[in-house]
Design an enzyme around this catalytic site. Structure first.
Site, short mmCIF file in Angstrom:
data_model
loop_
_atom_site.label_atom_id
_atom_site.label_comp_id
_atom_site.label_asym_id
_atom_site.label_seq_id
_atom_site.Cartn_x
_atom_site.Cartn_y
_atom_site.Cartn_z
N ARG A 345 0.86 -1.19 0.00
CA ARG A 345 0.00 0.00 0.00
C ARG A 345 0.89 1.23 0.00
NH1 ARG A 345 -2.15 -1.26 6.04
NH2 ARG A 345 -0.11 -1.39 6.97
N SER A 796 -8.22 45.94 -4.19
CA SER A 796 -7.69 44.88 -3.34
C SER A 796 -8.76 44.59 -2.30
CB SER A 796 -6.39 45.32 -2.67
OG SER A 796 -5.95 44.30 -1.82
#
Ligand code: PEP
Ligand code: MG
Length: 915
Positions: A345, A796
């Protein structure tokens, strides 16, 4: 012909044909079955066996019987398995033993049944003893089978087996199973068989086929067992899927000196080094390796004891890595010189090895650079850049308190309850300090910066303490409300546990946990992390591809850039070294708090005439110019956005309450020296008092009310830019006006400031490109963005304020009371001050971008609120068309990675406009 219910491990191609896809195979054969089949296909020696499909399980569940043809298919598959294993089921001379393992499509660890050692009978046991020469192991295996059979097939209580065994052990004076001898286990087998017979009313089956049949049915039934049903409910796995059953040849590592067993990682899981790391034991079972009873050997040593097996093992694990394109965690057994892989795995790993393995594998050509970037999650980068507490140390320590994990990293220091003391102890006494306060204010910043960490009992993720701590990369916990801080007694307390000033505490800003005492930490740095640097360069290249986004008008554009919020040149230098492509926010007011400047700022605020104000401002001008000069120099070639003064003026003044107390005390004591000045100051501060300062005289309102301050700031910005430009530095100043709500505000202030900019350039005889723009922090600004963009060359998003104003939640208070409840009750999915609320705040941003760009197609759009460093929020910024995100320098690497992730996720997609 009956339906195919059984697939041998090497029949994966047929399974794929039937199921139509790998996903379908996983559904048909389950996770384990498809994995075993996949390994077999990859040429890995997997113990032979077969899988009974989930479809067979579902048939069995409806009819209560094996479907037609299943049993015959199982017998046929068993014959093939016997041939492959070279052993025979039920044959005492060389018996095949099998395990019967559950395996649904989705892993349900420990929720269903597995039975090992099927095929052991009284006769087979004798044969196995001869073969292994290990009667103890064989009898132990047999008693396990009897017990497992009774408990899983016939639902007998464990207790009915455990009880006689405990009695036996106590009679013999044994404490551990390891003390049991072969004779003891043999005696237990006899007892277990008696127990079995008493409960089942028949003997333990000596027919090995009966064992296999009953075991298979038991596994099918375990799909509807209470444990499994509850687990599926909790994890939203459908009851209809059913489980597959895997019949797998048992292999034994304890069959003599040519047998063994071990576990290994194909690369070092803690450093990522490309070197097999693992251990094994000869003539042993898997349990012995894990239990650590015997001294294991390193895999590398196998080259001497079993060279052939060693080379085969290295070859197989190499193939496995290639097949799964990832570091593997494998289990193997060598049975009489033959290597079997029992499991593989993707291995678990540390943050450092995650990055190294991803980069190495891309360099080896095993995966692409994109894969490598996607394999590293932003939290891995976060973990690598902040000092962390040692995991073992944490396990041993007791958590003293918990709060909001506002700024990650580990800090250890002595607790001090005010900024001056914390700074003094840090600077003069060279102590590591942690500043502990109920909350912090701008004039606490010096204490914070001097400290290793900050802890507050109030406030949330965008409180002052949190914002400043993140800005400076200081580990910080806020809102640890169970802590009671007594600033008079200089102690803090949680449920009677008192920590006095000067005592050592440890603050984990990553988890929000506070510990008493010193926990061990380790501190990494980006410069030394070459693999991370490489990975981030790849991330930048991905986000910068010119065709990542499609603009509404069809033009192609790159993804989001990452800029940084930085107030001082040293922050800008750090930001640049961390990969920032600009400064998205310089909060100029922080510069006003410096010890030698604050008195001038206060005099300037208290000035009664414009001349007096200008005089003070002229004193501040050179220092501001020097600050900006340093910023431009550090960001040579990149844009630098400097925000004009934003906070309400009272923040620069002494604390009103404290001053009031002083005045009262002087009056009571009859002290007159200095009293009139203090009284005058108090009156002035009172005059500045506002009920709602965050919604009061701040931002652009302050600039209009008192334009001299911003006029000085703009002059300082342009003088510094001109000086730098004359020194050959490439400057791109961008002046940002905060808190705009109506375009009229810009119409009032911006032309005045632009005149100053032009005047300075003329005075200095230099020109350079510059921009004037605004923050979008007020819903009205977002809604009227089309108008605002007529003046503003850039937007902004100040999403700290925009979130506050959109929800109407105070950013200073909400997180310490109702917001936590809101999130825990599911009223809000997440804390909107940490992760952008897309439906509300995010929608306003989207509208503002669209309307703004309709007015000004090349409008530059960024974000500089705390969300700029949050991966989920960065994703939204990408989707709606932000040019950049700006965050604290320490979060820049995380944001770079997040920007690449979202670029890959939405590569080539159109920017989403609001409807
Ligand atoms: C904001 O409001 O998001 C912002 C960046 O400004 P400040 O946090 O300084 O108010
Ligand atoms: Mg703001």
């Amino acid at each position: 012909m009956a339906k195919k219910w059984v697939y041998l491990f090497d029949e994966v191609a047929e399974a794929e044909k039937y199921a139509g896809s790998w996903e379908g195979v996983r559904g048909l054969l389950g996770g384990k079955g498809s994995g075993l089949a996949d390994m077999t296909r990859a040429g890995v020696p997997v113990p032979p066996g077969f899988t009974v499909t989930t479809e067979a399980c579902n048939e069995f569940r409806t009819t209560g019987k094996f479907p037609e043809g299943l049993w015959d298919q199982m017998l046929a598959a068993l014959k093939v398995t016997e041939k492959k294993a070279g052993k025979k089921f039920g044959d005492p001379a060389d018996p095949l033993l099998v395990s019967c393992r559950s395996g649904a499509k989705f892993s349900m660890p420990g929720m269903m049944n597995t039975i090992l050692n099927i095929g052991l009978t009284d006769q087979v046991v004798e044969g196995m003893i001869k073969l292994t020469g290990n009667p103890r192991f064989v009898w132990d295996s047999y008693r396990r089978l009897v017990e497992m059979f009774g408990t899983t097939v016939f639902n007998m209580d464990d207790e009915v087996f455990e009880h006689p065994m405990a009695e036996y052990k106590s009679k013999k004076g044994y404490k551990l199973d390891t003390e049991m001898t072969a004779e003891d286990w043999k005696a237990e087998v006899s007892t277990f068989k008696d127990v079995y017979k008493k409960h089942i009313k028949s003997d333990f089956p000596q027919d090995v086929y009966k064992q296999m049949e009953l075991a298979t049915k038991a596994v099918f039934e375990s799909w509807m067992g209470k444990r499994a049903v509850d687990y599926r409910k909790a994890t939203a796995i459908s009851d209809d899927l059913g489980t597959a059953v895997n019949i797998v040849t048992m292999v034994f590592g304890n069959m003599g000196d040519d047998s063994g067993t071990g576990v290994a990682f194909t690369r070092n899981p803690s450093t990522g080094e490309k070197k097999m790391m693992g251990e094994y034991l000869m003539n042993a079972q898997g349990e012995d390796v894990v239990a650590g009873i015997r001294n294991t050997q390193q895999i590398a040593e196998m080259v001497n004891s079993m060279p052939e097996v060693y080379h085969q093992f290295m070859d197989i694990t190499g193939k496995l890595e290639k097949h799964y394109k990832d570091m593997q965690d494998v289990e193997f057994t060598i049975e009489r010189g033959k290597l079997w892989m029992l499991q593989t795995r993707n291995g678990k790993r540390t943050a450092a090895s995650t990055v190294k393995i991803a980069v190495d594998m891309a360099n080896e050509g095993l995966i692409t650079k994109e894969d490598a970037v996607l394999r590293v999650t932003p939290d891995v980068v976060d973990a690598l850049l902040h000092p962390q507490f040692d995991e073992n140390a944490k396990k041993k320590a007791i958590v003293y308190a918990k709060g909001v994990n506002a700024s990650p990293g580990a800090a250890v220091g002595q607790a001090y309850f005010d900024a001056d003391k914390a700074e003094k102890m840090a600077k003069e006494e060279k102590q590591a300090t942690i500043m502990v306060r109920p909350f912090t204010k701008p004039d606490d910043v010096h204490g914070m910066i001097a400290s290793q960490g900050v802890l507050t009992s109030e406030g949330g993720a965008t409180s002052h303490a949190a914002v400043v701590a993140r800005q400076f990369g200081i580990p910080c916990i806020v809102g640890a409300s169970m802590i009671k801080i007594d600033l008079v007694k200089r102690i803090m307390e949680v449920d009677g546990n008192i920590v006095k000033e000067g005592e050592w505490i440890s603050v984990d800003g990553t988890t929000g946990q506070v510990y008493v005492g010193k926990l061990v930490t380790s501190a990494p740095s980006l410069e030394e992390q070459t693999d991370l640097l490489t990975l981030l360069t790849w991330a930048d290249d991905i986000a910068a591809r010119k065709d990542i986004r499609v603009l509404p008008d069809g033009r192609k554009a790159p993804g989001v850039q990452v800029w940084a919020n930085a107030d001082y040149p040293k922050d800008a230098r750090r930001a640049r070294s961390y990969g920032a492509k600009g400064i998205g926010l310089c909060r100029t007011e922080h510069m006003f708090f410096e010890t030698e400047r604050l008195p001038i700022v206060q005099k300037m605020i208290l000035a009664e005439t414009s001349e007096e104000r200008t005089k003070q401002l002229n004193l501040l001008l050179p220092t501001q110019r020097k600050d900006f000069d340093g910023l431009f120099e550090a960001m040579d070639g990149y844009p630098v956005i400097i925000r004009l003064i934003d906070p309400p003026l009272h923040e620069f003044m002494p604390d009103e309450e404290k001053l009031f107390e002083e005045v009262v005390s002087m009056r009571v004591k009859g002290e007159t020296k200095g009293l009139p000045e203090k009284e005058k100051l108090l009156a002035a501060i009172k005059g500045l008092h506002e009920s709602n300062p965050m919604m009061g005289l701040r931002g652009v309102r302050l600039s209009i009310y008192m334009p001299e301050i911003v006029e000085m700031q703009v002059r300082a910005i342009f003088e510094a830019a001109a000086d730098c430009s004359l020194r050959g530095i490439v400057v791109h100043p961008e002046v940002m006006i905060p808190l705009t709500g109506t375009v009229k505000e810009l119409e009032w202030i911006q032309p005045r400031l632009e005149r100053i900019a032009k005047a300075v350039m003329e005075e200095k005889k230099v020109t350079f490109t510059y921009k004037f723009g605004t923050m979008i922090e007020i819903p009205r600004a977002a809604v009227t963005a089309g108008e605002i963009a007529k003046l503003a060359q850039f937007f902004s998003f100040g999403t700290n304020d925009l979130t506050q104003m959109t929800f109407g939640y105070s950013r200073d208070d909400a997180e310490r009371n109702f917001l936590v409840t809101y999130v825990s009750q599911g009223i809000l999915p997440k804390n909107p001050f940490q992760t952008l609320d897309r439906e509300g705040v995010g929608k306003l941003m989207q509208m503002a971008i669209n309307d703004g760009r309709r007015t000004r197609p090349d409008l530059e759009v960024g974000i500089c609120g705390e969300h700029g460093g949050d991966p989920e929020s960065i994703e939204w910024c990408h989707i709606i068309g932000n040019n950049y995100v700006s965050c604290s320098p320490f979060r820049v690497p995380i944001a770079r990675l997040a920007a690449a992730h979202v670029a890959l996720k939405y590569a080539g997609k159109k920017i989403v406009e609001d409807k």
